[in-house]
Design a protein around this motif. Structure first.
Motif, PDB file in Angstrom:
ATOM      1  N   VAL A 172       3.099  91.006 -45.296  1.00  0.00           N
ATOM      2  CA  VAL A 172       3.264  92.389 -44.842  1.00  0.00           C
ATOM      3  C   VAL A 172       2.415  93.323 -45.698  1.00  0.00           C
ATOM      4  O   VAL A 172       1.705  94.201 -45.180  1.00  0.00           O
ATOM      5  CB  VAL A 172       4.743  92.839 -44.905  1.00  0.00           C
ATOM      6  N   ALA A 173       2.458  93.115 -47.020  1.00  0.00           N
ATOM      7  CA  ALA A 173       1.721  94.001 -47.919  1.00  0.00           C
ATOM      8  C   ALA A 173       0.222  93.912 -47.653  1.00  0.00           C
ATOM      9  O   ALA A 173      -0.477  94.931 -47.608  1.00  0.00           O
ATOM     10  CB  ALA A 173       2.039  93.650 -49.369  1.00  0.00           C
ATOM     11  N   ILE A 203       7.214  83.521 -56.774  1.00  0.00           N
ATOM     12  CA  ILE A 203       5.830  83.992 -56.627  1.00  0.00           C
ATOM     13  C   ILE A 203       4.866  82.821 -56.567  1.00  0.00           C
ATOM     14  O   ILE A 203       4.013  82.738 -55.683  1.00  0.00           O
ATOM     15  CB  ILE A 203       5.489  84.981 -57.756  1.00  0.00           C
ATOM     16  N   MET A 215      10.685  83.514 -61.695  1.00  0.00           N
ATOM     17  CA  MET A 215       9.485  83.907 -60.943  1.00  0.00           C
ATOM     18  C   MET A 215       8.937  82.750 -60.107  1.00  0.00           C
ATOM     19  O   MET A 215       7.796  82.751 -59.683  1.00  0.00           O
ATOM     20  CB  MET A 215       8.398  84.413 -61.905  1.00  0.00           C
ATOM     21  N   TRP A 231       3.770  78.008 -50.361  1.00  0.00           N
ATOM     22  CA  TRP A 231       4.273  78.181 -48.996  1.00  0.00           C
ATOM     23  C   TRP A 231       3.137  78.640 -48.078  1.00  0.00           C
ATOM     24  O   TRP A 231       2.966  78.135 -46.977  1.00  0.00           O
ATOM     25  CB  TRP A 231       5.396  79.216 -49.011  1.00  0.00           C
ATOM     26  N   ILE A 234      11.084  87.170 -44.199  1.00  0.00           N
ATOM     27  CA  ILE A 234      11.868  87.857 -45.230  1.00  0.00           C
ATOM     28  C   ILE A 234      13.356  87.704 -44.942  1.00  0.00           C
ATOM     29  O   ILE A 234      14.135  87.345 -45.818  1.00  0.00           O
ATOM     30  CB  ILE A 234      11.441  89.345 -45.307  1.00  0.00           C
ATOM     31  N   GLN A 256      18.177  81.817 -48.901  1.00  0.00           N
ATOM     32  CA  GLN A 256      17.904  81.943 -50.334  1.00  0.00           C
ATOM     33  C   GLN A 256      16.682  81.104 -50.709  1.00  0.00           C
ATOM     34  O   GLN A 256      16.686  80.363 -51.682  1.00  0.00           O
ATOM     35  CB  GLN A 256      19.140  81.568 -51.157  1.00  0.00           C
ATOM     36  N   ASP A 257      15.660  81.227 -49.889  1.00  0.00           N
ATOM     37  CA  ASP A 257      14.394  80.539 -50.123  1.00  0.00           C
ATOM     38  C   ASP A 257      13.386  81.597 -50.584  1.00  0.00           C
ATOM     39  O   ASP A 257      12.774  82.296 -49.773  1.00  0.00           O
ATOM     40  CB  ASP A 257      13.931  79.882 -48.811  1.00  0.00           C
ATOM     41  N   GLN A 258      13.269  81.720 -51.914  1.00  0.00           N
ATOM     42  CA  GLN A 258      12.439  82.786 -52.472  1.00  0.00           C
ATOM     43  C   GLN A 258      10.971  82.625 -52.082  1.00  0.00           C
ATOM     44  O   GLN A 258      10.264  83.607 -51.923  1.00  0.00           O
ATOM     45  CB  GLN A 258      12.562  82.825 -54.009  1.00  0.00           C
ATOM     46  N   ALA A 294       6.731  88.877 -47.790  1.00  0.00           N
ATOM     47  CA  ALA A 294       6.412  90.175 -48.390  1.00  0.00           C
ATOM     48  C   ALA A 294       4.912  90.315 -48.613  1.00  0.00           C
ATOM     49  O   ALA A 294       4.325  91.365 -48.346  1.00  0.00           O
ATOM     50  CB  ALA A 294       7.167  90.343 -49.705  1.00  0.00           C
ATOM     51  N   MET A 318       9.660  81.512 -49.270  1.00  0.00           N
ATOM     52  CA  MET A 318       9.436  82.039 -47.924  1.00  0.00           C
ATOM     53  C   MET A 318       9.526  83.571 -47.944  1.00  0.00           C
ATOM     54  O   MET A 318       8.702  84.265 -47.337  1.00  0.00           O
ATOM     55  CB  MET A 318      10.480  81.470 -46.963  1.00  0.00           C
ATOM     56  N   LEU A 319      10.504  84.082 -48.680  1.00  0.00           N
ATOM     57  CA  LEU A 319      10.726  85.520 -48.752  1.00  0.00           C
ATOM     58  C   LEU A 319       9.504  86.235 -49.340  1.00  0.00           C
ATOM     59  O   LEU A 319       8.996  87.209 -48.770  1.00  0.00           O
ATOM     60  CB  LEU A 319      11.962  85.766 -49.621  1.00  0.00           C
ATOM     61  N   VAL A 320       9.030  85.729 -50.478  1.00  0.00           N
ATOM     62  CA  VAL A 320       7.889  86.378 -51.137  1.00  0.00           C
ATOM     63  C   VAL A 320       6.636  86.227 -50.281  1.00  0.00           C
ATOM     64  O   VAL A 320       5.833  87.164 -50.165  1.00  0.00           O
ATOM     65  CB  VAL A 320       7.682  85.809 -52.560  1.00  0.00           C
ATOM     66  N   PHE A 322      15.777  85.287 -47.067  1.00  0.00           N
ATOM     67  CA  PHE A 322      16.957  85.825 -47.743  1.00  0.00           C
ATOM     68  C   PHE A 322      18.201  85.049 -47.319  1.00  0.00           C
ATOM     69  O   PHE A 322      19.012  84.640 -48.159  1.00  0.00           O
ATOM     70  CB  PHE A 322      17.117  87.310 -47.389  1.00  0.00           C
TER      71      PHE A 322
END
Lengths: 233, 212, 344
Positions: free
Chosen positions: A195-196, A4, A1, A10, A176, A183-185, A192, A187-189, A180
């Motif tokens: 956007v959310a 998160i 995790m 980030w 995102i 593989q930089d979680q 997300a 930045m990806l999260v 991906f």
């Protein structure tokens, strides 16, 4: 995790709030795409929905077109349009417009058809012209359902604008797709979350707008969340 | 633009992608339905769960699909499991909301008369509550199914995707036939599943037909 | 009045569409080359040597400083891409545009002029077909990117004869053969499956082997079409020898697929020796221009990951920085080092 907790690091890193790939730039790109799509969809869907709803003609067609529209995935549209339209806003814009038309069209039609026929006839009996019946009687009564449709469309457009990044577009989807690919979680999260949050703000904002457009005379008569209207298609 | 000979030569490939797409969709909607039914029945028993559960499903629903699939890869790999977790997750809000709406909408008099006729709790659920809630549940099921057919396409980014993968392969090697075949079949799958669900609803709710 | 309203509505729609088209040019999302590198991720992927090296001051006013580079999203953090261009050539671009790995986005971005310089691969027939110019890598930034299958050790333990099945075909995979396979798929529009089958048959694949009976193999590939052809070659060789093969293609880029290989989501993957080595050693700079040496080092690095590189092919596929003929003429570009020349 780690992703998160990393995402908050980030998001709070000031270097991510500036420059050509900074959050403000991506925000503008995201809102520009989703907003323009909704605007174009409104311009297309509302007149058609008003016509079919007011006259009762072509209603089944409108609802069916809306139903088929829901079955077309936006990502598929991007892959179909890109080889023809290439880079730029037009490819994702077209995909999002096609995504946004169904709920607006269906809810405009259903909203207008849902207006009490006796009220409409009474208005005609009072000597109102057809345009007056539409603007003074039907539209105010149908407005909450129409705004509910707009809300569904806008939330979907904000969420789906993410996919533009898959064909080199901008917006929050960039974080995102790049997160991906790298593989930089974190930045990806972070992408997300952005956007959310934007989707939730759009949702809430239009829910408030929906409450405000209910004419006081019919406020009691309807479902406060307008969810039934969403599912009317 | 479209090469019919490619289609003729690759019927096996197309059928494989179609089956993958159907399996991904049906598995997700079925699991989603089971989870949502359980959740809805729990909520009906334990009212305090309603807020937290619908809020959780609502948050899940707002996560962009692309991000969710990508996020899960380090944990569950480039697998069917990753795809299904995401796909199931997105059905929960719609299904739970509609199951609850269906059950909540049953008039109290009907429940009372069922109780009066000596139905037990489980019996009443199976014989009275669920059948009466079916039309609203089916509305949700149809929306969830059509949405899932589209979402399966996005799982192409993690190597699944069914027909979406066919489209992506065609896109990456600039072969339009594969893109169009995938595109048309996705829409056909969505519409056929929708019609099948409508038929199933009719078969399961004969009283509704008699009434109209 | 009504006609006026209709006209106004029509005009608004047209205006919106026009504004969408015109703003389109600026829409694909640029990343400034300068801000791309020091993101949080850079430390994880980028080479320690790069991080330590003094920032090679880009000559301001170079040709590159006026141009946009397009490539896969991971390019800014790859040693043979943006990082290497900076270190080896002193070349820094005005902007970087994230596209795809030598796919349709990159090709059409180069052709349409959306990017001035694009990353394609040296074995890509689209370069010739579209009359594009691949800049000569005169300072040898690209190393021995020979094709090499990477296999999980637990598969080799189950099927010790597997290298002997695949290696002979790798030996026959020359540069001409690879480029031709790619051309058949991406230019002639044939299917990777039949193209691979025809090539294997012409190179003496015999079916009916049973050495792999009862062994399941998951063949993977990234989302680059050449990878799918290679995946098909592996899959069909294995199937001819009785293995049960599952194809897992279009899996994303190396950053996604390599961990999948380590985890066992896939068992075998076509790799590119030098790039794979620099990925596994986190950019330690071990890769050389010598394929045998590079693959030996790759195997040293793969051993702790319980992976093995099999025999490499004569064919290579390196990053190629590609421009249109017009761009090459305008800036007099033939070599990558020309990008560092002062702008006209």
């Amino acid at each position: 995790m780690d992703g998160i907790t990393g995402a908050f690091g980030w998001l709070t890193d000031p270097t991510h709030w500036q420059g050509a790939d900074g959050i403000p730039t991506r925000f503008v790109e995201h809102v520009e795409l989703a907003g323009l799509a909704i605007l174009v969809a409104l311009l297309i869907a509302v007149p058609i929905g008003l016509y079919t709803g007011h006259t009762g003609r072509g209603g089944a067609l409108a609802v069916n077109v809306a139903g088929i529209g829901r079955a077309i995935p936006s990502y598929a549209l991007l892959l179909v349009f890109f080889p023809i339209l290439g880079f730029g806003l037009l490819t994702p814009l077209l995909a999002l417009v096609l995504l946004s038309i169904p709920p607006i069209l269906a809810n405009t039609h259903v909203g207008l058809r849902g207006v009490d026929r006796e009220t409409v006839d009474a208005a005609r009996g009072m000597g109102m012209r057809e345009s007056q019946v539409l603007t003074r009687v039907e539209l105010p009564a149908a407005m909450p359902v129409m705004v509910a449709g707009l809300r569904t469309a806008a939330v979907a457009a904000v969420a789906t604008a993410t996919l533009a990044a898959l064909i080199a577009g901008g917006g929050f989807g960039r974080y995102i797709v790049d997160g991906f690919a790298l593989q930089d979680q974190s930045m990806l999260v972070a992408g997300a979350i952005l956007v959310a949050v934007l989707a939730v703000i759009t949702e809430r904002g239009l829910t408030l707008a929906e409450r405000r457009v209910v004419s006081p005379g019919i406020r009691l008569a309807r479902d406060p969340d307008g969810e039934r209207a969403d599912d009317a298609v | 633009m479209i090469k019919p000979e490619w289609i003729a030569d690759n019927l096996g490939v197309i059928a494989g992608a179609l089956i993958d797409h159907l399996v991904l969709t049906v598995l997700a909607v079925w699991c989603g339905l089971m989870i949502s039914l359980t959740a809805a029945l729990l909520i009906r028993r334990l009212g305090f769960l309603r807020g937290p559960v619908t809020a959780t499903f609502g948050i899940l629903y707002t996560i962009p699909s692309l991000a969710l699939f990508a996020f899960l890869v380090p944990f569950t790999g480039l697998t069917l499991v990753t795809a299904e977790i995401g796909l199931i997750g997105y059905t929960l809000l719609i299904l739970t909301r509609n199951i609850l709406a269906g059950l909540d909408g049953i008039p109290a008099e009907i429940r009372e008369s069922a109780d009066g006729m000596g139905y037990g709790r489980r019996q009443r659920l199976l014989a009275v509550d669920l059948p009466l809630a079916l039309p609203v549940i089916f509305t949700g099921l149809r929306i969830a199914t059509v949405t899932t057919v589209g979402l399966v396409m996005v799982t192409a980014v993690i190597g699944e995707g069914g027909l979406g993968q066919l489209m992506l392969r065609g896109f990456n090697r600039q072969f339009p036939t594969m893109i169009y075949v995938g595109f048309v079949l996705i829409i056909v799958v969505a519409l056929v599943l929708d019609v099948l669900l409508q038929l199933a609803e009719r078969l399961l709710t004969p009283w509704a037909r008699r009434a109209t | 009045m009504r006609t006026f309203r209709r006209a106004a509505l029509g005009a608004t729609i047209v205006a919106l569409l026009v504004s969408a088209c015109t703003s389109g040019g600026s829409s694909p999302s640029a990343t400034t080359a300068a801000t791309a590198a020091p993101t949080a991720a850079a430390s994880a992927v980028a080479s320690p040597s790069t991080a330590a090296s003094p920032a090679s001051a880009a000559p301001t006013g170079s040709i590159a400083s006026q141009l946009t580079l397009g490539g896969p999203p991971e390019c800014p953090q790859r040693p043979f891409c943006v990082l290497g261009l900076k270190d080896t050539y002193g070349v820094e671009f005005k902007l970087f545009l994230p596209l795809d790995a030598g796919g349709p986005l990159s090709l059409s971005a180069i052709k349409s002029g959306l990017v001035d310089v694009g990353l394609l691969f040296s074995s890509d027939p689209s370069i010739q077909v579209n009359n594009l110019v691949a800049l000569e890598d005169d300072k040898h930034l690209q190393k021995a990117d020979n094709l090499v299958p990477v296999v999980r050790n637990d598969l080799l333990a189950k099927a010790p004869g597997l290298p002997d099945l695949i290696n002979p075909f790798m030996a026959k995979l020359t540069q001409e053969a690879l480029t031709d396979l790619n051309k058949q798929v991406t230019v002639d529009g044939k299917d990777s499956k039949s193209v691979a089958a025809a090539w294997l048959a012409a190179n003496g694949l015999t079916t009916g082997g049973t050495s792999g009976a009862g062994i399941k193999v998951k063949v993977g590939s990234t989302n680059f079409y050449e990878q799918e052809i290679l995946g098909e070659i592996f899959a069909q060789v294995l199937e001819a020898n009785g293995f049960t093969v599952e194809r897992k293609f279009q899996l994303g880029n190396r950053e996604v697929v390599f961990p999948a290989l380590q985890k066992g989501d896939i068992d075998i993957l076509a790799e590119y020796a030098a790039t794979a080595l620099e990925y596994v050693n986190k950019g330690a700079g071990e890769a050389t221009g010598d394929a045998a040496e590079t693959v030996t080092k790759l195997n040293t690095r793969l051993a702790p990951l319980k992976l093995t590189a099999l025999a490499f092919a004569p064919a290579t596929d390196q990053n190629a920085f590609v421009v249109t003929k017009a761009t090459a003429d305008k800036y007099k570009l033939q070599k990558v080092s020309d990008l560092a020349n002062p702008a006209p």
